[in-house]
Scaffold this motif. Structure first.
Motif, PDB file in Angstrom:
ATOM      1  N   GLY A 256      -4.133   1.609   0.121  1.00  0.00           N
ATOM      2  CA  GLY A 256      -3.973   2.851  -0.762  1.00  0.00           C
ATOM      3  C   GLY A 256      -3.923   2.492  -2.231  1.00  0.00           C
ATOM      4  O   GLY A 256      -4.418   2.759  -3.196  1.00  0.00           O
ATOM      5  N   ILE A 257      -3.091   1.303  -2.346  1.00  0.00           N
ATOM      6  CA  ILE A 257      -2.946   0.787  -3.796  1.00  0.00           C
ATOM      7  C   ILE A 257      -4.352   0.231  -4.206  1.00  0.00           C
ATOM      8  O   ILE A 257      -4.731   0.549  -5.545  1.00  0.00           O
ATOM      9  N   ALA A 258      -4.955  -0.831  -3.451  1.00  0.00           N
ATOM     10  CA  ALA A 258      -6.228  -0.943  -3.862  1.00  0.00           C
ATOM     11  C   ALA A 258      -7.232   0.061  -3.909  1.00  0.00           C
ATOM     12  O   ALA A 258      -8.005  -0.195  -4.901  1.00  0.00           O
ATOM     13  N   LEU A 259      -7.250   0.937  -3.079  1.00  0.00           N
ATOM     14  CA  LEU A 259      -8.175   2.200  -3.784  1.00  0.00           C
ATOM     15  C   LEU A 259      -7.829   2.872  -4.975  1.00  0.00           C
ATOM     16  O   LEU A 259      -8.920   3.200  -5.618  1.00  0.00           O
ATOM     17  N   ALA A 260      -6.501   3.102  -5.286  1.00  0.00           N
ATOM     18  CA  ALA A 260      -6.217   3.565  -6.427  1.00  0.00           C
ATOM     19  C   ALA A 260      -6.761   2.396  -7.422  1.00  0.00           C
ATOM     20  O   ALA A 260      -7.046   3.245  -8.768  1.00  0.00           O
ATOM     21  N   ALA A 261      -6.880   1.127  -7.478  1.00  0.00           N
ATOM     22  CA  ALA A 261      -7.259   0.514  -8.589  1.00  0.00           C
ATOM     23  C   ALA A 261      -8.517   0.636  -8.625  1.00  0.00           C
ATOM     24  O   ALA A 261      -9.328   0.422  -9.701  1.00  0.00           O
ATOM     25  N   LEU A 262      -9.189   0.739  -7.485  1.00  0.00           N
ATOM     26  CA  LEU A 262     -10.997   0.908  -7.509  1.00  0.00           C
ATOM     27  C   LEU A 262     -11.160   2.365  -8.212  1.00  0.00           C
ATOM     28  O   LEU A 262     -12.129   2.223  -9.012  1.00  0.00           O
ATOM     29  N   VAL A 263     -10.513   3.181  -7.912  1.00  0.00           N
ATOM     30  CA  VAL A 263     -10.717   4.494  -8.596  1.00  0.00           C
ATOM     31  C   VAL A 263     -10.422   4.250 -10.064  1.00  0.00           C
ATOM     32  O   VAL A 263     -11.455   4.898 -10.853  1.00  0.00           O
ATOM     33  N   LEU A 264      -9.478   3.672 -10.357  1.00  0.00           N
ATOM     34  CA  LEU A 264      -9.194   3.220 -11.900  1.00  0.00           C
ATOM     35  C   LEU A 264     -10.370   2.686 -12.578  1.00  0.00           C
ATOM     36  O   LEU A 264     -10.789   2.937 -13.759  1.00  0.00           O
TER      37      LEU A 264
ATOM     38  N   LEU B 241      -0.221   5.670 -15.491  1.00  0.00           N
ATOM     39  CA  LEU B 241       0.198   6.922 -14.931  1.00  0.00           C
ATOM     40  C   LEU B 241      -0.737   7.399 -13.363  1.00  0.00           C
ATOM     41  O   LEU B 241      -0.261   7.702 -12.514  1.00  0.00           O
ATOM     42  N   VAL B 242      -1.804   7.490 -14.049  1.00  0.00           N
ATOM     43  CA  VAL B 242      -2.880   7.673 -12.698  1.00  0.00           C
ATOM     44  C   VAL B 242      -2.773   6.829 -11.630  1.00  0.00           C
ATOM     45  O   VAL B 242      -2.867   6.994 -10.496  1.00  0.00           O
ATOM     46  N   PHE B 243      -2.706   5.767 -11.901  1.00  0.00           N
ATOM     47  CA  PHE B 243      -2.650   4.449 -10.937  1.00  0.00           C
ATOM     48  C   PHE B 243      -1.424   4.603 -10.119  1.00  0.00           C
ATOM     49  O   PHE B 243      -1.719   4.631  -8.951  1.00  0.00           O
ATOM     50  N   GLY B 244      -0.234   4.901 -10.648  1.00  0.00           N
ATOM     51  CA  GLY B 244       0.998   5.148  -9.978  1.00  0.00           C
ATOM     52  C   GLY B 244       0.792   6.405  -9.153  1.00  0.00           C
ATOM     53  O   GLY B 244       1.118   6.173  -7.914  1.00  0.00           O
ATOM     54  N   GLY B 245       0.317   7.424  -9.701  1.00  0.00           N
ATOM     55  CA  GLY B 245       0.283   8.545  -8.873  1.00  0.00           C
ATOM     56  C   GLY B 245      -0.709   8.440  -7.570  1.00  0.00           C
ATOM     57  O   GLY B 245      -0.421   8.772  -6.481  1.00  0.00           O
ATOM     58  N   LEU B 246      -2.058   7.952  -8.072  1.00  0.00           N
ATOM     59  CA  LEU B 246      -2.814   7.719  -6.828  1.00  0.00           C
ATOM     60  C   LEU B 246      -2.466   6.755  -5.931  1.00  0.00           C
ATOM     61  O   LEU B 246      -2.641   6.610  -4.575  1.00  0.00           O
ATOM     62  N   SER B 247      -1.598   5.837  -6.247  1.00  0.00           N
ATOM     63  CA  SER B 247      -1.083   4.755  -5.338  1.00  0.00           C
ATOM     64  C   SER B 247      -0.276   5.454  -4.137  1.00  0.00           C
ATOM     65  O   SER B 247      -0.434   5.076  -3.121  1.00  0.00           O
TER      66      SER B 247
END
Length: 79
Positions: free
Chosen positions: A33-41, A58-64
């Motif tokens: 989930g955290i890696a996918l959030a970084a990829l989205v960012l 902020l977006v990274f934390g929420g998406l993670s």
């Protein structure tokens, strides 16, 4: 100090690759989930290059959180 206040899309992409590599060895599903959030960012950084580092974090934390919980809920029955 400029490297702290300006986060480039390639940095998010490298973080995503590192987190996916950690997940290969950890096999817990937590880092996906955290890696996918970084990829989205990384993609978001290419689409909206003017996004400040504060909003990126902020977006990274929420998406993670959202993507990790979604991953755990989706694969809950596969244990």
């Amino acid at each position: 100090m400029e490297f702290i206040t300006e986060v480039a899309p390639w940095q998010w992409f490298v973080l995503a690759i590192v987190l996916f590599a950690i997940e290969i060895f950890a096999t817990t599903g937590f880092f996906i989930g955290i890696a996918l959030a970084a990829l989205v960012l990384s993609i978001l950084g290419l689409v909206a290059p003017g996004l400040g580092w504060e909003w990126q974090l902020l977006v990274f934390g929420g998406l993670s959180v959202v993507l990790t919980v979604a991953y755990k809920q989706y694969f809950k029955g596969f244990n």
